[in-house]
Design a protein around this motif. Structure first.
Motif, PDB file in Angstrom:
ATOM      1  N   GLY A  37     -22.095  33.347  29.054  1.00 56.63           N
ATOM      2  CA  GLY A  37     -21.888  32.628  27.800  1.00 56.63           C
ATOM      3  C   GLY A  37     -21.661  31.145  28.051  1.00 56.63           C
ATOM      4  N   VAL A  84     -19.376  29.585  29.416  1.00 54.53           N
ATOM      5  CA  VAL A  84     -18.841  29.247  30.733  1.00 54.53           C
ATOM      6  C   VAL A  84     -19.780  29.715  31.852  1.00 54.53           C
ATOM      7  N   GLY A  85     -20.197  30.968  31.787  1.00 52.71           N
ATOM      8  CA  GLY A  85     -20.997  31.544  32.879  1.00 52.71           C
ATOM      9  C   GLY A  85     -22.356  30.890  33.035  1.00 52.71           C
ATOM     10  N   ASP A  92     -25.098  42.047  27.355  1.00 51.32           N
ATOM     11  CA  ASP A  92     -25.833  41.770  26.119  1.00 51.32           C
ATOM     12  C   ASP A  92     -27.340  41.712  26.421  1.00 51.32           C
ATOM     13  N   VAL A 134     -15.802  36.390  31.544  1.00 49.54           N
ATOM     14  CA  VAL A 134     -15.883  37.199  30.317  1.00 49.54           C
ATOM     15  C   VAL A 134     -14.809  36.760  29.317  1.00 49.54           C
ATOM     16  N   THR A 150     -11.626  36.372  26.808  1.00 51.89           N
ATOM     17  CA  THR A 150     -10.216  36.791  26.765  1.00 51.89           C
ATOM     18  C   THR A 150      -9.650  36.390  25.397  1.00 51.89           C
ATOM     19  N   ARG A 197     -16.537  29.512  16.713  1.00 56.28           N
ATOM     20  CA  ARG A 197     -15.413  30.416  16.953  1.00 56.28           C
ATOM     21  C   ARG A 197     -14.087  29.767  16.559  1.00 56.28           C
TER      22      ARG A 197
HETATM   23  N1  LIG Z   1     -16.098  28.117  25.902  1.00 57.48           N
HETATM   24  C1  LIG Z   1     -15.370  27.227  26.544  1.00 57.48           C
HETATM   25  O1  LIG Z   1     -15.501  26.037  26.328  1.00 57.48           O
HETATM   26  C2  LIG Z   1     -14.352  27.659  27.596  1.00 57.48           C
HETATM   27  C3  LIG Z   1     -13.740  26.648  28.366  1.00 57.48           C
HETATM   28  C4  LIG Z   1     -12.827  27.014  29.351  1.00 57.48           C
HETATM   29  C5  LIG Z   1     -12.514  28.361  29.520  1.00 57.48           C
HETATM   30  N2  LIG Z   1     -13.085  29.329  28.747  1.00 57.48           N
HETATM   31  C6  LIG Z   1     -12.736  30.726  29.017  1.00 57.48           C
HETATM   32  O2  LIG Z   1     -13.828  31.343  29.692  1.00 57.48           O
HETATM   33  C7  LIG Z   1     -13.931  32.718  29.311  1.00 57.48           C
HETATM   34  C8  LIG Z   1     -15.322  33.006  28.793  1.00 57.48           C
HETATM   35  O3  LIG Z   1     -15.529  32.242  27.605  1.00 57.48           O
HETATM   36  P1  LIG Z   1     -16.966  31.918  27.007  1.00 57.48           P
HETATM   37  O4  LIG Z   1     -16.751  30.851  26.011  1.00 57.48           O
HETATM   38  O5  LIG Z   1     -17.947  31.714  28.102  1.00 57.48           O
HETATM   39  O6  LIG Z   1     -17.284  33.308  26.267  1.00 57.48           O
HETATM   40  P2  LIG Z   1     -18.711  33.763  25.682  1.00 57.48           P
HETATM   41  O7  LIG Z   1     -18.397  34.776  24.626  1.00 57.48           O
HETATM   42  O8  LIG Z   1     -19.565  32.586  25.378  1.00 57.48           O
HETATM   43  O9  LIG Z   1     -19.398  34.509  26.913  1.00 57.48           O
HETATM   44  C9  LIG Z   1     -18.905  35.697  27.441  1.00 57.48           C
HETATM   45  C10 LIG Z   1     -20.085  36.511  27.933  1.00 57.48           C
HETATM   46  O10 LIG Z   1     -19.547  37.681  28.578  1.00 57.48           O
HETATM   47  C11 LIG Z   1     -20.368  38.783  28.241  1.00 57.48           C
HETATM   48  N3  LIG Z   1     -19.598  39.979  28.474  1.00 57.48           N
HETATM   49  C12 LIG Z   1     -18.605  40.522  27.730  1.00 57.48           C
HETATM   50  N4  LIG Z   1     -18.129  41.627  28.320  1.00 57.48           N
HETATM   51  C13 LIG Z   1     -18.829  41.798  29.462  1.00 57.48           C
HETATM   52  C14 LIG Z   1     -18.812  42.761  30.499  1.00 57.48           C
HETATM   53  N5  LIG Z   1     -17.967  43.788  30.461  1.00 57.48           N
HETATM   54  N6  LIG Z   1     -19.694  42.624  31.496  1.00 57.48           N
HETATM   55  C15 LIG Z   1     -20.560  41.587  31.523  1.00 57.48           C
HETATM   56  N7  LIG Z   1     -20.624  40.640  30.582  1.00 57.48           N
HETATM   57  C16 LIG Z   1     -19.767  40.753  29.557  1.00 57.48           C
HETATM   58  C17 LIG Z   1     -20.762  38.528  26.800  1.00 57.48           C
HETATM   59  O11 LIG Z   1     -21.925  39.262  26.442  1.00 57.48           O
HETATM   60  C18 LIG Z   1     -21.005  37.006  26.819  1.00 57.48           C
HETATM   61  O12 LIG Z   1     -22.336  36.711  27.158  1.00 57.48           O
HETATM   62  C19 LIG Z   1     -12.802  32.958  28.324  1.00 57.48           C
HETATM   63  O13 LIG Z   1     -11.680  33.426  29.002  1.00 57.48           O
HETATM   64  C20 LIG Z   1     -12.520  31.563  27.782  1.00 57.48           C
HETATM   65  O14 LIG Z   1     -11.197  31.460  27.310  1.00 57.48           O
HETATM   66  C21 LIG Z   1     -14.022  28.989  27.795  1.00 57.48           C
END
Ligand SMILES: NC(=O)c1ccc[n+]([C@@H]2O[C@H](COP(=O)([O-])OP(=O)(O)OC[C@H]3O[C@@H](n4cnc5c(N)ncnc54)[C@H](O)[C@@H]3O)[C@@H](O)[C@H]2O)c1
Length: 441
Positions: A22, A24-25, A45, A95, A97, A344
């Protein structure tokens, strides 16, 4: 074993696995790819996998060409097949949180992921949690699940670390590779390996004593923001009553070269992180019999802001002998911050909900969000579309409420076409209009 692993990283023969592609990844995958590492991305997904394979970007700040470069390189593959975990040398978990319905940490994504991954783990692998979480998560959840499933020992047979993500989507000044990365780990070898890995692609690494310290660093950063945003939000209300422009105060205070950091008030707090993460600490602190009063207070102030904006809107309509009930109100900006498509926790939804509840006819305009996709808490807006940017249409609204100040909007025309604008983002600076056509809120 550690020396061999470090050599592999140095030679870029180390295969990187990233779980959760997502916000981050995906940038993390992009960063390793651009530095010549082979990367395997895992996600549950199937739509993401399909889009990736077709070279169709699913995040605004990546182009289709970026995706095609990755797919065409032979270095990157993405899959839903977790039996491929043994192919990778490290597993970086990104993933979600979120909070659950009782505003408590929802660790189900982290637990499900590690339970899925652990049975496939092999000796020598490094597993790193990057998701934001409470201090203790990595040691209390990740390590025991991996050790139980594999019969291997952390620090000896495999390695565990925590490194918080500091991604800031839409910020043109920083990318994953240019933001220093804090790293904590379970033992010396794990720390050495994690530092070498991130050090190979990121400008600076910052080692800390252990996993829980690294987890606490991330929470401090986000609590700091939540508390300071609450402070300027509260000052906005106070100064408004005193007929003082809070933005002018903040700009002037920002000229102090030390001891002051600028925060900007707004219609509330949004995004996946700042409104949520502080409560991870509140929850964990209870286990130790400690209260987190600053966090609670900041949450209270920030969640009250949409109600303040509606109060200002109601007063402005009232002064024109209009009620909210039956008024046509246009909201500008649905995403929680400018120039991105992430909705979000956006406070705009709260504004729309309150106005709708009071009988207003609510529409929105957002060039980044053409249609509202399903959300858990605001499902009734699903399928609602952004209006077109059209003079005749916009002139029909009784009030325009600027909730998010995207840069691609023609604010001069908007001012020409609207009799009443409620500006929560300090878009308009012309003091002559304050309190007349432009209401600051
Ligand atoms: N978005 C930001 O700007 C940001 C910044 C810093 C930290 N974070 C933290 O990073 C983490 C991820 O946030 P994000 O914004 O990337 O979320 P996101 O929802 O954009 O991405 C998460 C991804 O994980 C996948 N996923 C869910 N469960 C899974 C599983 N069991 N196996 C494999 N994939 C799975 C989802 O399909 C999705 O593609 C959170 O803890 C968030 O607090 C986010």
């Amino acid at each position: 074993m550690t020396e061999q692993i470090l050599k592999k990283i140095e030679n870029k023969e180390y295969n990187v696995g990233i779980i959760g592609l997502g916000y981050v990844g995906l940038p993390l995958m992009w960063t390793f790819f651009n530095n010549g590492f082979k990367v395997t991305g895992f996600d549950i997904d199937p739509q993401k996998i399909e889009a990736f394979e077709k070279g169709k970007s699913y995040l605004k700040h990546f182009s289709d060409d970026d995706f095609k470069r990755m797919t065409g390189s032979g270095l990157v593959s993405i899959t839903t097949d977790f039996s491929r975990i043994p192919e990778v040398d490290c597993i970086l978990m990104c993933v979600p949180t979120p909070l659950d319905g009782h505003r408590e940490p929802d660790m189900s994504y982290v637990v499900n992921t590690v339970e899925t991954v652990a049975p496939y783990m092999r000796k020598g692998q490094l597993i790193v949690l990057e998701s934001t979480t409470y201090p203790g998560t990595t040691d209390e959840i990740i390590t025991p699940i991996c050790e139980k499933a594999t019969g291997l020992k952390s620090g000896k047979d495999f390695y565990v670390a925590y490194s918080p993500e500091r991604e800031d989507p839409g910020n043109p000044d920083f990318t994953t590779g240019t933001i220093p990365k804090v790293v904590g780990a379970d033992g010396e070898d794990a720390l050495k390996i994690a530092l070498a890995l991130y050090g190979a692609v990121i400008v600076k690494t910052v080692p800390v004593s252990n996993n829980r310290t690294a987890e606490a660093v991330k929470l401090l950063e986000n609590i700091f923001r939540s508390v300071n945003i609450a402070l300027v939000n509260e000052l906005k209300v106070v100064f408004q009553e005193m007929d003082i422009d809070v933005h002018e105060v903040i700009e002037a205070a920002s000229t102090k070269p030390f001891g002051f950091m600028k925060f900007t008030p707004g219609p509330g707090l949004g995004g996946h992180c700042i409104p949520i993460d502080p409560f991870y600490l509140t929850w964990k602190a209870r286990e130790f019999g400690v209260n987190t009063r600053f966090i609670e207070l900041a949450g209270e102030v920030n969640t009250s802001m949409p109600h303040y904006v509606i109060k200002r809107t109601t007063e402005a309509l009232n002064s024109r002998k209009k009620a909210v009930n039956g008024s046509k109100i246009l909201i500008i900006g649905l995403s929680y911050k400018p120039n991105i498509d992430d909705v979000r926790e956006s406070p705009t939804f709260v504004l729309m909900d309150i106005l709708d509840k009071h009988g207003a006819e609510v529409s929105y305009y957002d060039p980044y969000v053409p249609v509202i996709n399903p959300t858990r808490e605001h499902a009734h807006w699903t399928g609602t579309r952004s209006i077109e940017w059209d003079e005749a249409l916009i002139r029909k609204f009784d009030a325009v409420l600027i909730s998010t100040n995207h840069r691609d909007i023609d604010y001069d025309s908007l001012r020409e076409w609207s009799d009443l604008i409620i500006d929560t983002r300090n878009v308009y600076k012309d003091k002559e209009l304050f309190g007349k056509q432009i209401i600051k809120a």
